[in-house]
Design a protein around this motif. Structure first.
Motif, PDB file in Angstrom:
ATOM      1  N   GLU A   1       0.867  -1.061  -0.131  1.00 38.72           N
ATOM      2  CA  GLU A   1       0.049   0.068  -0.157  1.00 38.72           C
ATOM      3  C   GLU A   1       0.905   1.272   0.047  1.00 38.72           C
ATOM      4  O   GLU A   1       0.513   2.369  -0.734  1.00 38.72           O
ATOM      5  CB  GLU A   1      -1.075  -0.069   1.430  1.00 38.72           C
ATOM      6  CG  GLU A   1      -1.815   1.284   1.075  1.00 38.72           C
ATOM      7  CD  GLU A   1      -2.647   1.375   2.700  1.00 38.72           C
ATOM      8  OE1 GLU A   1      -3.528   2.175   2.616  1.00 38.72           O
ATOM      9  OE2 GLU A   1      -2.448   0.548   3.365  1.00 38.72           O
ATOM     10  N   TRP A   2       1.937   1.328   0.663  1.00 43.14           N
ATOM     11  CA  TRP A   2       2.793   2.307   0.828  1.00 43.14           C
ATOM     12  C   TRP A   2       3.472   2.644  -0.202  1.00 43.14           C
ATOM     13  O   TRP A   2       3.448   3.968  -0.813  1.00 43.14           O
ATOM     14  CB  TRP A   2       3.865   2.141   1.813  1.00 43.14           C
ATOM     15  CG  TRP A   2       5.104   3.074   2.225  1.00 43.14           C
ATOM     16  CD1 TRP A   2       5.964   3.634   1.273  1.00 43.14           C
ATOM     17  CD2 TRP A   2       4.936   4.027   3.237  1.00 43.14           C
ATOM     18  NE1 TRP A   2       6.661   4.395   2.080  1.00 43.14           N
ATOM     19  CE2 TRP A   2       6.163   4.826   3.120  1.00 43.14           C
ATOM     20  CE3 TRP A   2       4.178   4.188   4.296  1.00 43.14           C
ATOM     21  CZ2 TRP A   2       6.606   5.850   4.078  1.00 43.14           C
ATOM     22  CZ3 TRP A   2       4.675   5.132   5.443  1.00 43.14           C
ATOM     23  CH2 TRP A   2       5.589   6.123   5.024  1.00 43.14           C
ATOM     24  N   TRP A   3       3.986   1.617  -1.205  1.00 44.40           N
ATOM     25  CA  TRP A   3       4.683   1.916  -2.297  1.00 44.40           C
ATOM     26  C   TRP A   3       3.714   2.326  -3.710  1.00 44.40           C
ATOM     27  O   TRP A   3       4.195   2.981  -4.584  1.00 44.40           O
ATOM     28  CB  TRP A   3       5.639   0.819  -2.515  1.00 44.40           C
ATOM     29  CG  TRP A   3       6.546   0.739  -1.541  1.00 44.40           C
ATOM     30  CD1 TRP A   3       6.771  -0.461  -0.804  1.00 44.40           C
ATOM     31  CD2 TRP A   3       7.750   1.478  -1.135  1.00 44.40           C
ATOM     32  NE1 TRP A   3       7.827  -0.541   0.140  1.00 44.40           N
ATOM     33  CE2 TRP A   3       8.453   0.975  -0.336  1.00 44.40           C
ATOM     34  CE3 TRP A   3       8.019   2.873  -1.639  1.00 44.40           C
ATOM     35  CZ2 TRP A   3       9.479   1.590   0.572  1.00 44.40           C
ATOM     36  CZ3 TRP A   3       9.152   3.375  -1.093  1.00 44.40           C
ATOM     37  CH2 TRP A   3       9.700   2.877  -0.059  1.00 44.40           C
ATOM     38  N   VAL A   4       2.577   1.652  -3.463  1.00 45.17           N
ATOM     39  CA  VAL A   4       1.563   2.237  -4.472  1.00 45.17           C
ATOM     40  C   VAL A   4       1.119   3.507  -4.299  1.00 45.17           C
ATOM     41  O   VAL A   4       1.164   4.302  -5.427  1.00 45.17           O
ATOM     42  CB  VAL A   4       0.354   1.278  -4.139  1.00 45.17           C
ATOM     43  CG1 VAL A   4      -0.870   2.021  -5.270  1.00 45.17           C
ATOM     44  CG2 VAL A   4       0.379  -0.224  -4.747  1.00 45.17           C
ATOM     45  N   LYS A   5       1.014   3.994  -3.165  1.00 44.86           N
ATOM     46  CA  LYS A   5       0.811   5.478  -3.035  1.00 44.86           C
ATOM     47  C   LYS A   5       2.039   6.444  -3.409  1.00 44.86           C
ATOM     48  O   LYS A   5       1.971   7.487  -3.851  1.00 44.86           O
ATOM     49  CB  LYS A   5       0.466   5.680  -1.519  1.00 44.86           C
ATOM     50  CG  LYS A   5      -0.774   5.361  -1.116  1.00 44.86           C
ATOM     51  CD  LYS A   5      -1.158   5.598   0.468  1.00 44.86           C
ATOM     52  CE  LYS A   5      -2.426   5.108   0.741  1.00 44.86           C
ATOM     53  NZ  LYS A   5      -2.904   5.317   2.447  1.00 44.86           N
ATOM     54  N   HIS A   6       3.210   5.843  -3.181  1.00 48.70           N
ATOM     55  CA  HIS A   6       4.489   6.521  -3.360  1.00 48.70           C
ATOM     56  C   HIS A   6       4.623   6.778  -4.639  1.00 48.70           C
ATOM     57  O   HIS A   6       4.984   7.743  -5.476  1.00 48.70           O
ATOM     58  CB  HIS A   6       5.561   5.355  -2.937  1.00 48.70           C
ATOM     59  CG  HIS A   6       7.256   6.052  -3.505  1.00 48.70           C
ATOM     60  ND1 HIS A   6       7.613   6.942  -2.892  1.00 48.70           N
ATOM     61  CD2 HIS A   6       7.682   5.560  -4.573  1.00 48.70           C
ATOM     62  CE1 HIS A   6       8.837   7.307  -3.790  1.00 48.70           C
ATOM     63  NE2 HIS A   6       8.914   6.329  -4.408  1.00 48.70           N
ATOM     64  N   VAL A   7       4.341   5.904  -5.764  1.00 51.01           N
ATOM     65  CA  VAL A   7       4.456   5.811  -6.980  1.00 51.01           C
ATOM     66  C   VAL A   7       3.312   6.799  -7.639  1.00 51.01           C
ATOM     67  O   VAL A   7       3.640   7.305  -8.804  1.00 51.01           O
ATOM     68  CB  VAL A   7       4.508   4.548  -7.879  1.00 51.01           C
ATOM     69  CG1 VAL A   7       5.807   3.663  -7.352  1.00 51.01           C
ATOM     70  CG2 VAL A   7       3.259   3.720  -7.632  1.00 51.01           C
ATOM     71  N   ARG A   8       2.206   6.771  -6.963  1.00 53.17           N
ATOM     72  CA  ARG A   8       1.317   7.551  -7.468  1.00 53.17           C
ATOM     73  C   ARG A   8       1.518   9.039  -7.492  1.00 53.17           C
ATOM     74  O   ARG A   8       1.107   9.933  -8.146  1.00 53.17           O
ATOM     75  CB  ARG A   8      -0.139   7.141  -6.735  1.00 53.17           C
ATOM     76  CG  ARG A   8      -1.427   7.987  -7.102  1.00 53.17           C
ATOM     77  CD  ARG A   8      -1.930   7.585  -8.594  1.00 53.17           C
ATOM     78  NE  ARG A   8      -3.052   8.124  -8.903  1.00 53.17           N
ATOM     79  CZ  ARG A   8      -3.719   7.676  -9.998  1.00 53.17           C
ATOM     80  NH1 ARG A   8      -3.339   6.638 -10.730  1.00 53.17           N
ATOM     81  NH2 ARG A   8      -5.011   8.319 -10.267  1.00 53.17           N
ATOM     82  N   ARG A   9       2.176   9.320  -6.304  1.00 52.46           N
ATOM     83  CA  ARG A   9       2.745  10.692  -6.108  1.00 52.46           C
ATOM     84  C   ARG A   9       3.777  11.098  -7.114  1.00 52.46           C
ATOM     85  O   ARG A   9       3.890  12.439  -7.557  1.00 52.46           O
ATOM     86  CB  ARG A   9       3.183  11.144  -4.700  1.00 52.46           C
ATOM     87  CG  ARG A   9       2.120  11.043  -3.421  1.00 52.46           C
ATOM     88  CD  ARG A   9       2.802  11.242  -2.068  1.00 52.46           C
ATOM     89  NE  ARG A   9       3.877  10.453  -1.741  1.00 52.46           N
ATOM     90  CZ  ARG A   9       3.513   9.411  -0.927  1.00 52.46           C
ATOM     91  NH1 ARG A   9       2.602   8.826  -0.792  1.00 52.46           N
ATOM     92  NH2 ARG A   9       4.838   8.889  -0.600  1.00 52.46           N
ATOM     93  N   GLU A  10       4.828  10.060  -7.291  1.00 56.99           N
ATOM     94  CA  GLU A  10       6.133  10.303  -7.794  1.00 56.99           C
ATOM     95  C   GLU A  10       5.588  10.583  -9.318  1.00 56.99           C
ATOM     96  O   GLU A  10       6.376  11.119 -10.417  1.00 56.99           O
ATOM     97  CB  GLU A  10       6.999   9.261  -7.645  1.00 56.99           C
ATOM     98  CG  GLU A  10       7.757   9.517  -6.209  1.00 56.99           C
ATOM     99  CD  GLU A  10       8.359  10.893  -6.101  1.00 56.99           C
ATOM    100  OE1 GLU A  10       9.307  10.979  -6.605  1.00 56.99           O
ATOM    101  OE2 GLU A  10       8.367  11.283  -4.967  1.00 56.99           O
ATOM    102  N   PHE A  11       4.679   9.530 -10.043  1.00 56.21           N
ATOM    103  CA  PHE A  11       4.430   9.572 -11.444  1.00 56.21           C
ATOM    104  C   PHE A  11       2.829   9.917 -11.553  1.00 56.21           C
ATOM    105  O   PHE A  11       1.965   9.308 -12.118  1.00 56.21           O
ATOM    106  CB  PHE A  11       4.595   8.193 -11.800  1.00 56.21           C
ATOM    107  CG  PHE A  11       6.137   7.848 -11.701  1.00 56.21           C
ATOM    108  CD1 PHE A  11       7.080   8.273 -12.603  1.00 56.21           C
ATOM    109  CD2 PHE A  11       6.398   7.140 -10.479  1.00 56.21           C
ATOM    110  CE1 PHE A  11       8.438   7.748 -12.417  1.00 56.21           C
ATOM    111  CE2 PHE A  11       7.849   6.398 -10.409  1.00 56.21           C
ATOM    112  CZ  PHE A  11       8.859   7.094 -11.310  1.00 56.21           C
TER     113      PHE A  11
END
Length: 318
Positions: free
Chosen positions: A105-115
């Motif tokens: 969940e953390w990394w899905v949110k991370h890439v959503r912010r970054e890309f």
């Protein structure tokens, strides 16, 4: 490129970074940027391995317009073993199903912010395949359901729903009880190297890989195996009907059950789902020789790009 020992030589195809995740754990991550990115894929590796084993495949994704973000999972790879950069609390095999799903969940949110603006896909192999299936079935309440809605599709490669040759119920019961008393105790959990792929050199590289230890914690192993069983027992009912799913599995896999993958797939009530069997394929399709690994990667890339073009999935409805 990856050497026979499993080490990676300096490469321009990916960017390395140590990033903080849940519980302030430091994770070793790689990003394979695409010069003309049309989507971003979060990749979750399997049991006792690490992201360096997928370098050639993830570089192919990037060439085709798919940026890949991946990380050594909690309890594995550099995240657990890098003496200089790992978190003080990190240790090999020290993980749990709850933590693994929270990390995704953390990394899905991370890439959503970054890309921002790019559709996000989630893919996992073996244990990671079981985890991405669990992510699609167990995130049924806010804020997890909100995170699930960020995805355009999910790919499970040789997912661990059940083992091809499961341990006896008595041993599983004893292990489950022991995991509550000694959750971080490491025990041997070998996978016969000849069962990984038909490529002896790729299999040998796994044997010589310094980041691979054929052990697991009692808690991690118990959660991994029981979690797969829960997928078939009833969790499949919670799959979002508008979340596209691709399951890819070799039909002679001696590690994770091809039959169980197909059973889960058949039970899932998804409007858009595809099951792609690989005849004669072993567990690691990404390392199968004679053109099979190229066909496997093309299968996954084509599926992603198709769903980018059609704009399907929950994220398209945001």
């Amino acid at each position: 490129m990856t050497t026979p020992s499993g080490e990676s030589t300096p490469s321009a195809v990916y960017n390395e970074a140590w990033l903080p995740g849940p519980s302030s754990t430091q994770f070793y991550t790689r990003t394979y940027p695409s010069s003309d990115s049309r989507a971003v894929l979060v990749f979750v590796h399997g049991f006792a391995e690490h992201v360096g084993r997928y370098e050639w495949a993830h570089a192919e994704y990037a060439k085709r317009g798919i940026t890949v973000f991946t990380y050594d999972q909690r309890g594995f790879g550099r995240t657990a073993l890098d003496k200089e950069k790992k978190s003080k609390e990190s240790a090999y095999g020290k993980t749990s199903r709850v933590e693994q799903l929270r990390d995704i969940e953390w990394w899905v949110k991370h890439v959503r912010r970054e890309f921002q603006g790019l559709p996000v896909f989630l893919m996992g192999h073996s244990m990671g395949g079981g985890l991405v299936l669990a992510f699609g079935t167990r995130t049924t309440a806010p804020p997890e359901r909100e995170t699930l809605s960020l995805l355009t599709g999910v790919i499970a490669s040789s997912p661990l729903v059940q083992q091809t040759y499961p341990a006896s119920k008595i041993l599983r019961y004893i292990g489950g009880k022991a995991s509550t008393l000694f959750p971080h105790l490491l025990i041997d959990a070998p996978v016969p190297v000849e069962d990984l792929s038909h490529d002896p050199l790729a299999n040998l590289a796994s044997v010589n890989d310094p980041w691979i230890i054929q052990k697991g914690s009692l808690k991690g192993l118990h959660d991994m195996l029981s979690g797969g069983e829960q997928l078939l027992a009833g969790d499949y009912k919670h799959w979002s009907r508008n979340l596209p799913l691709l399951v890819v599995h070799g039909d002679v896999d001696r590690v994770t059950s091809f039959k169980a993958s197909k059973e889960f797939f058949d039970k899932v009530d998804a409007e858009d789902k595809t099951f792609t069997p690989f005849e004669g394929g072993f567990h690691e399709l990404v390392h199968e020789p004679d053109g099979v690994k190229e066909k496997f990667v093309e299968c996954c890339i084509s599926w992603v790009l198709k769903h980018v073009e059609t704009g399907s999935g929950p994220a398209s409805k945001l």
